[in-house]
Design an enzyme around this catalytic site. Structure first.
Site, PDB file in Angstrom:
ATOM      1  N   TYR A   1       0.839  -1.211   0.000  1.00  0.00           N
ATOM      2  CA  TYR A   1       0.000   0.000   0.000  1.00  0.00           C
ATOM      3  C   TYR A   1       0.873   1.260   0.000  1.00  0.00           C
ATOM      4  O   TYR A   1       0.682   2.177  -0.803  1.00  0.00           O
ATOM      5  CB  TYR A   1      -0.888  -0.054   1.238  1.00  0.00           C
ATOM      6  CG  TYR A   1      -1.669   1.193   1.554  1.00  0.00           C
ATOM      7  CD1 TYR A   1      -2.758   1.563   0.778  1.00  0.00           C
ATOM      8  CD2 TYR A   1      -1.328   1.994   2.654  1.00  0.00           C
ATOM      9  CE1 TYR A   1      -3.483   2.715   1.089  1.00  0.00           C
ATOM     10  CE2 TYR A   1      -2.044   3.131   2.963  1.00  0.00           C
ATOM     11  CZ  TYR A   1      -3.128   3.488   2.179  1.00  0.00           C
ATOM     12  OH  TYR A   1      -3.831   4.619   2.485  1.00  0.00           O
TER      13      TYR A   1
ATOM     14  N   LYS B   1       1.253   4.409  -2.730  1.00  0.00           N
ATOM     15  CA  LYS B   1       0.983   5.815  -2.396  1.00  0.00           C
ATOM     16  C   LYS B   1       2.208   6.684  -2.675  1.00  0.00           C
ATOM     17  O   LYS B   1       2.083   7.841  -3.072  1.00  0.00           O
ATOM     18  CB  LYS B   1       0.537   5.944  -0.938  1.00  0.00           C
ATOM     19  CG  LYS B   1      -0.863   5.364  -0.659  1.00  0.00           C
ATOM     20  CD  LYS B   1      -1.967   6.157  -1.349  1.00  0.00           C
ATOM     21  CE  LYS B   1      -3.351   5.737  -0.868  1.00  0.00           C
ATOM     22  NZ  LYS B   1      -4.435   6.498  -1.474  1.00  0.00           N
TER      23      LYS B   1
END
Ligand SMILES: NC(=O)c1ccc[n+]([C@@H]2O[C@H](COP(=O)([O-])OP(=O)(O)OC[C@H]3O[C@@H](n4cnc5c(N)ncnc54)[C@H](OP(=O)(O)O)[C@@H]3O)[C@@H](O)[C@H]2O)c1
Length: 271
Positions: free
Chosen positions: A168, A172
């Site tokens: 994740y 990002k």
């Protein structure tokens, strides 16, 4: 009448953006969602069907659906958009507790998750930005905001030894780079591209955690307290989005904000 389009407006942080922005009747609020009927029902039940709220269909991994969403948005606004809030995102459950070396014990699953996170959080938002720039260019605020994560703050990961959320966080970090690149191209036209982390917000991510997972989560939260002694755990969506909206309000190309990555405080204090 400023217009705002929020992707992932169906629930969590995206819903709260819509709710707070819609409370000002001068704003036109458009939620981009995958399931329009479910969100329209929620709007009619929880927002009493406010007339300044609109719902358009779109899946950020489906380019054609985004093209249609641009046309639908132009119909609502008359051809422009003042502020795009790219909030929709994939949040991994695969990487939520284990470090990257443990994830690597299942190389196929790790690769699949990396590709999926990249497809939604990076490629999807890149298409979204490219397709909406023509409307933003005709808007008055000219702001494009990406909802990023402090998990991608490169100074924090080694300092607090944050092992979890590696896939994740990587997606990002790539999104932040995409935002900087869009800013490099469009700041000269007065269009602001900015990445903002809303802080740690309770949207149910850890509700299903086992006792062992809760133990590992606590280790991460303890490290957060060592970094920010005032940190008391995840904030409510209401508090977090109030802060983020105030950062969006203040941010401007003229202040040098273009292409940067900031927290809900508008600086590099992540919690
Ligand atoms: N919660 C936190 O602590 C936190 C911290 C930092 C950053 N963020 C970021 O804030 C954003 C929202 O987080 P959240 O906690 O509200 O997450 P959430 O409750 O999981 O909501 C995710 C939203 O994204 C939408 N979405 C996912 N994939 C999509 C796609 N392909 N096309 C269109 N919409 C899609 C979902 O729509 P459906 O309803 O259709 O599934 C949902 O509205 C995310 O970008 C997340 O990374 C969250």
């Amino acid at each position: 009448m400023p217009s705002y389009l929020i992707t992932g407006g169906s629930r969590g942080i995206g819903w709260e953006f819509g709710r707070q922005l819609a409370s000002n009747p001068d704003n036109t609020v458009i939620g981009l969602v995958r399931n329009t009927s479910a969100t329209e029902k929620k709007v009619s039940e929880e927002l009493q069907g406010q007339s300044n709220v609109h719902v358009v269909r779109g899946d950020i991994t489906d380019y054609a659906s985004l093209q249609t969403a641009v046309a639908d948005t132009a119909q609502i606004t008359g051809g422009s958009l003042d502020c795009l809030i790219a909030n929709a995102g994939a949040v991994s459950h695969f990487d939520a507790y284990d470090p990257i070396g443990v994830l690597g014990e299942k190389p196929g699953a790790l690769e699949e998750e990396m590709m999926n996170m990249f497809k939604v959080n990076v490629v999807g938002n890149t298409h979204l930005f490219n397709l909406f720039v023509p409307l933003i260019r005709k808007g008055t605020l000219k702001k494009v905001i990406a909802i990023s994560s402090g998990q991608a703050a490169l100074d924090m990961i080694p300092r607090l030894e944050i092992e979890a959320a590696s896939v994740y966080a990587t997606s990002k970090a790539a999104l932040n780079t995409v935002v900087a690149k869009f800013s490099a191209q469009y700041a000269k036209e007065g269009i602001l591209f900015l990445s903002i982390c809303p802080g740690m917000v309770d949207t149910g991510r850890y509700d299903e955690a086992t006792p062992e997972q809760k133990h590992r989560l606590k280790k991460m939260l303890d490290s957060f307290v060592s970094y920010a002694p005032h940190f008391k755990g995840p904030s409510t969506t209401e508090t977090a989005i109030k802060d983020v909206l105030s950062v969006i309000d203040r941010a401007a190309v003229e202040r040098g904000d273009g292409g940067t990555f900031v927290s809900h405080y508008g600086n590099k204090q992540w919690l």
